[in-house]
Motif scaffolding. Structure first.
Motif, PDB file in Angstrom:
ATOM      1  N   ALA A 113     -56.633 -23.599  43.826  1.00  0.00           N
ATOM      2  CA  ALA A 113     -55.649 -24.922  44.089  1.00  0.00           C
ATOM      3  C   ALA A 113     -54.897 -24.431  45.255  1.00  0.00           C
ATOM      4  O   ALA A 113     -54.542 -23.296  45.636  1.00  0.00           O
ATOM      5  N   LEU A 114     -54.015 -25.554  46.000  1.00  0.00           N
ATOM      6  CA  LEU A 114     -53.316 -25.264  47.055  1.00  0.00           C
ATOM      7  C   LEU A 114     -51.687 -25.492  46.367  1.00  0.00           C
ATOM      8  O   LEU A 114     -51.509 -26.390  46.087  1.00  0.00           O
ATOM      9  N   ILE A 115     -51.027 -24.317  46.295  1.00  0.00           N
ATOM     10  CA  ILE A 115     -49.738 -24.284  45.641  1.00  0.00           C
ATOM     11  C   ILE A 115     -48.607 -23.718  46.648  1.00  0.00           C
ATOM     12  O   ILE A 115     -49.145 -22.529  47.202  1.00  0.00           O
ATOM     13  N   GLY A 116     -47.632 -24.557  46.665  1.00  0.00           N
ATOM     14  CA  GLY A 116     -46.294 -23.935  47.551  1.00  0.00           C
ATOM     15  C   GLY A 116     -45.475 -23.394  46.267  1.00  0.00           C
ATOM     16  O   GLY A 116     -45.024 -24.123  45.393  1.00  0.00           O
ATOM     17  N   VAL A 117     -44.846 -22.341  46.497  1.00  0.00           N
ATOM     18  CA  VAL A 117     -43.729 -21.668  45.753  1.00  0.00           C
ATOM     19  C   VAL A 117     -42.737 -21.560  46.171  1.00  0.00           C
ATOM     20  O   VAL A 117     -42.492 -21.132  47.167  1.00  0.00           O
ATOM     21  N   ASP A 118     -41.576 -22.151  45.527  1.00  0.00           N
ATOM     22  CA  ASP A 118     -39.977 -22.139  46.016  1.00  0.00           C
ATOM     23  C   ASP A 118     -40.052 -22.534  47.398  1.00  0.00           C
ATOM     24  O   ASP A 118     -39.091 -21.984  48.279  1.00  0.00           O
ATOM     25  N   GLY A 119     -40.722 -23.641  47.668  1.00  0.00           N
ATOM     26  CA  GLY A 119     -40.490 -24.195  49.075  1.00  0.00           C
ATOM     27  C   GLY A 119     -41.265 -23.531  50.202  1.00  0.00           C
ATOM     28  O   GLY A 119     -40.813 -23.988  51.316  1.00  0.00           O
ATOM     29  N   GLN A 120     -41.869 -22.663  49.753  1.00  0.00           N
ATOM     30  CA  GLN A 120     -42.700 -21.801  51.076  1.00  0.00           C
ATOM     31  C   GLN A 120     -43.907 -22.576  51.436  1.00  0.00           C
ATOM     32  O   GLN A 120     -43.956 -23.615  50.570  1.00  0.00           O
ATOM     33  N   PRO A 121     -44.515 -22.380  52.311  1.00  0.00           N
ATOM     34  CA  PRO A 121     -45.660 -22.960  52.735  1.00  0.00           C
ATOM     35  C   PRO A 121     -46.777 -22.749  51.605  1.00  0.00           C
ATOM     36  O   PRO A 121     -46.804 -21.692  51.315  1.00  0.00           O
ATOM     37  N   PRO A 122     -47.597 -23.891  51.535  1.00  0.00           N
ATOM     38  CA  PRO A 122     -48.437 -23.690  50.224  1.00  0.00           C
ATOM     39  C   PRO A 122     -49.570 -22.922  50.729  1.00  0.00           C
ATOM     40  O   PRO A 122     -50.101 -22.601  51.772  1.00  0.00           O
ATOM     41  N   ARG A 123     -50.300 -21.999  49.700  1.00  0.00           N
ATOM     42  CA  ARG A 123     -51.340 -20.893  49.926  1.00  0.00           C
ATOM     43  C   ARG A 123     -52.354 -21.464  48.908  1.00  0.00           C
ATOM     44  O   ARG A 123     -52.043 -21.783  47.630  1.00  0.00           O
ATOM     45  N   GLY A 133     -43.615 -15.147  40.918  1.00  0.00           N
ATOM     46  CA  GLY A 133     -43.101 -15.574  39.755  1.00  0.00           C
ATOM     47  C   GLY A 133     -43.691 -15.242  38.384  1.00  0.00           C
ATOM     48  O   GLY A 133     -43.341 -15.384  37.211  1.00  0.00           O
ATOM     49  N   GLY A 134     -44.859 -14.252  38.599  1.00  0.00           N
ATOM     50  CA  GLY A 134     -45.299 -13.694  37.510  1.00  0.00           C
ATOM     51  C   GLY A 134     -46.305 -14.699  36.804  1.00  0.00           C
ATOM     52  O   GLY A 134     -46.873 -14.281  35.524  1.00  0.00           O
ATOM     53  N   LEU A 135     -46.667 -15.899  37.071  1.00  0.00           N
ATOM     54  CA  LEU A 135     -47.833 -16.600  36.468  1.00  0.00           C
ATOM     55  C   LEU A 135     -48.952 -16.582  36.950  1.00  0.00           C
ATOM     56  O   LEU A 135     -49.200 -16.200  38.211  1.00  0.00           O
ATOM     57  N   ARG A 146     -53.363 -25.473  35.272  1.00  0.00           N
ATOM     58  CA  ARG A 146     -52.670 -24.759  34.249  1.00  0.00           C
ATOM     59  C   ARG A 146     -52.221 -23.277  34.664  1.00  0.00           C
ATOM     60  O   ARG A 146     -53.028 -22.688  35.041  1.00  0.00           O
ATOM     61  N   LEU A 147     -50.985 -23.019  34.380  1.00  0.00           N
ATOM     62  CA  LEU A 147     -50.152 -21.702  34.858  1.00  0.00           C
ATOM     63  C   LEU A 147     -49.763 -21.127  33.439  1.00  0.00           C
ATOM     64  O   LEU A 147     -49.247 -21.710  32.569  1.00  0.00           O
ATOM     65  N   GLY A 148     -49.920 -19.765  33.398  1.00  0.00           N
ATOM     66  CA  GLY A 148     -49.607 -19.204  32.292  1.00  0.00           C
ATOM     67  C   GLY A 148     -49.230 -17.603  32.615  1.00  0.00           C
ATOM     68  O   GLY A 148     -49.633 -17.006  33.741  1.00  0.00           O
ATOM     69  N   PRO A 149     -48.812 -16.588  31.550  1.00  0.00           N
ATOM     70  CA  PRO A 149     -48.304 -15.362  31.921  1.00  0.00           C
ATOM     71  C   PRO A 149     -49.518 -14.501  32.211  1.00  0.00           C
ATOM     72  O   PRO A 149     -49.494 -13.655  32.833  1.00  0.00           O
ATOM     73  N   SER A 150     -50.886 -14.794  31.582  1.00  0.00           N
ATOM     74  CA  SER A 150     -51.962 -13.998  31.950  1.00  0.00           C
ATOM     75  C   SER A 150     -52.972 -15.176  31.688  1.00  0.00           C
ATOM     76  O   SER A 150     -52.688 -16.398  31.116  1.00  0.00           O
ATOM     77  N   LEU A 151     -54.328 -14.920  31.951  1.00  0.00           N
ATOM     78  CA  LEU A 151     -55.586 -15.721  32.046  1.00  0.00           C
ATOM     79  C   LEU A 151     -55.887 -16.267  30.596  1.00  0.00           C
ATOM     80  O   LEU A 151     -56.367 -17.194  30.287  1.00  0.00           O
ATOM     81  N   GLU A 152     -55.666 -15.246  29.432  1.00  0.00           N
ATOM     82  CA  GLU A 152     -55.974 -15.582  27.989  1.00  0.00           C
ATOM     83  C   GLU A 152     -54.800 -16.184  27.354  1.00  0.00           C
ATOM     84  O   GLU A 152     -55.152 -16.639  26.266  1.00  0.00           O
ATOM     85  N   ALA A 153     -53.670 -15.980  27.955  1.00  0.00           N
ATOM     86  CA  ALA A 153     -52.454 -16.468  27.147  1.00  0.00           C
ATOM     87  C   ALA A 153     -52.465 -18.111  27.172  1.00  0.00           C
ATOM     88  O   ALA A 153     -53.018 -18.765  28.141  1.00  0.00           O
ATOM     89  N   PRO A 154     -51.784 -18.741  26.117  1.00  0.00           N
ATOM     90  CA  PRO A 154     -51.319 -20.102  26.355  1.00  0.00           C
ATOM     91  C   PRO A 154     -50.763 -20.455  27.666  1.00  0.00           C
ATOM     92  O   PRO A 154     -49.866 -19.689  27.991  1.00  0.00           O
ATOM     93  N   ALA A 155     -50.877 -21.752  28.118  1.00  0.00           N
ATOM     94  CA  ALA A 155     -50.546 -22.184  29.205  1.00  0.00           C
ATOM     95  C   ALA A 155     -49.112 -22.579  29.207  1.00  0.00           C
ATOM     96  O   ALA A 155     -48.470 -23.191  27.915  1.00  0.00           O
ATOM     97  N   THR A 156     -48.132 -22.290  29.778  1.00  0.00           N
ATOM     98  CA  THR A 156     -46.702 -22.274  29.825  1.00  0.00           C
ATOM     99  C   THR A 156     -46.368 -23.278  30.945  1.00  0.00           C
ATOM    100  O   THR A 156     -45.285 -24.029  30.693  1.00  0.00           O
ATOM    101  N   LEU A 157     -47.152 -23.659  31.811  1.00  0.00           N
ATOM    102  CA  LEU A 157     -46.692 -24.662  32.950  1.00  0.00           C
ATOM    103  C   LEU A 157     -48.131 -25.482  33.432  1.00  0.00           C
ATOM    104  O   LEU A 157     -48.937 -24.994  33.541  1.00  0.00           O
TER     105      LEU A 157
END
Length: 168
Positions: A113-123, A133-135, A146-157
């Motif tokens: 996925a191409l994701i921009g974090v906090d207004g930075q250029p997407p990576r 941010g720890g996700l 889907r984003l989460g705290p770890s690969l096996e944890a439930p998705a938080t975002l």
């Protein structure tokens, strides 16, 4: 013998009797003029200084009580919305921390996925990669990630791709 000009003046400077009498007295005249000029400037300075000052207020006459303002009344006067509506508008108007711009999905367990974090250029991030941010990127589908705290944890975002604008 020296010829005295008629009518008391001559064509030459300093030959008239009046000029010969006052030639030695110019120093005191200039000094008096300078003293009067200094006195006038000094008086003008003090008048302007006194005229521009505010009256002196003794320190003991100042108020010691704290003035408090009703912030809710001031906010209503300035056109603020009630607190409940303001929180809802702020939640909707806050820019997202993560911005999904593109996906490459190969099943749900593989892709990027191409994701921009906090207004930075997407990576680009692969499934399992940690974002700022720890996700962790857990899964990728055709239009969401889907984003989460770890690969096996439930998705938080869950992020969704923005709809493409129709060509005009």
């Amino acid at each position: 013998m020296k010829k005295v000009p008629a009518f008391g003046h001559s064509g030459f400077l300093m030959e008239s009797p009046a000029a010969l009498q006052t030639a030695g007295r110019r120093g005191p005249t200039v000094a008096a003029g300078l003293l009067w000029l200094a006195a006038g400037l000094s008086a003008g300075y003090w008048v302007l200084l006194a005229w521009g000052r505010a009256p002196v207020t003794p320190v003991s006459a100042l108020t010691t009580e704290q003035v408090s303002a009703d912030t809710a009344a001031v906010a209503r006067t300035l056109g603020a919305l009630p607190a409940v509506a303001t929180a809802a508008v702020a939640a909707n108007a806050a820019p997202p921390r993560y911005n999904l711009l593109g996906v490459v999905a190969v099943g749900t367990r593989d892709g990027a996925a191409l994701i921009g974090v906090d207004g930075q250029p997407p990576r680009p991030y692969r499934v399992g990669a940690a974002l700022d941010g720890g996700l962790v990127l857990q899964a990728v589908t055709r239009s969401t990630v889907r984003l989460g705290p770890s690969l096996e944890a439930p998705a938080t975002l869950e992020l969704t791709l923005p709809e493409a604008a129709a060509p005009s």
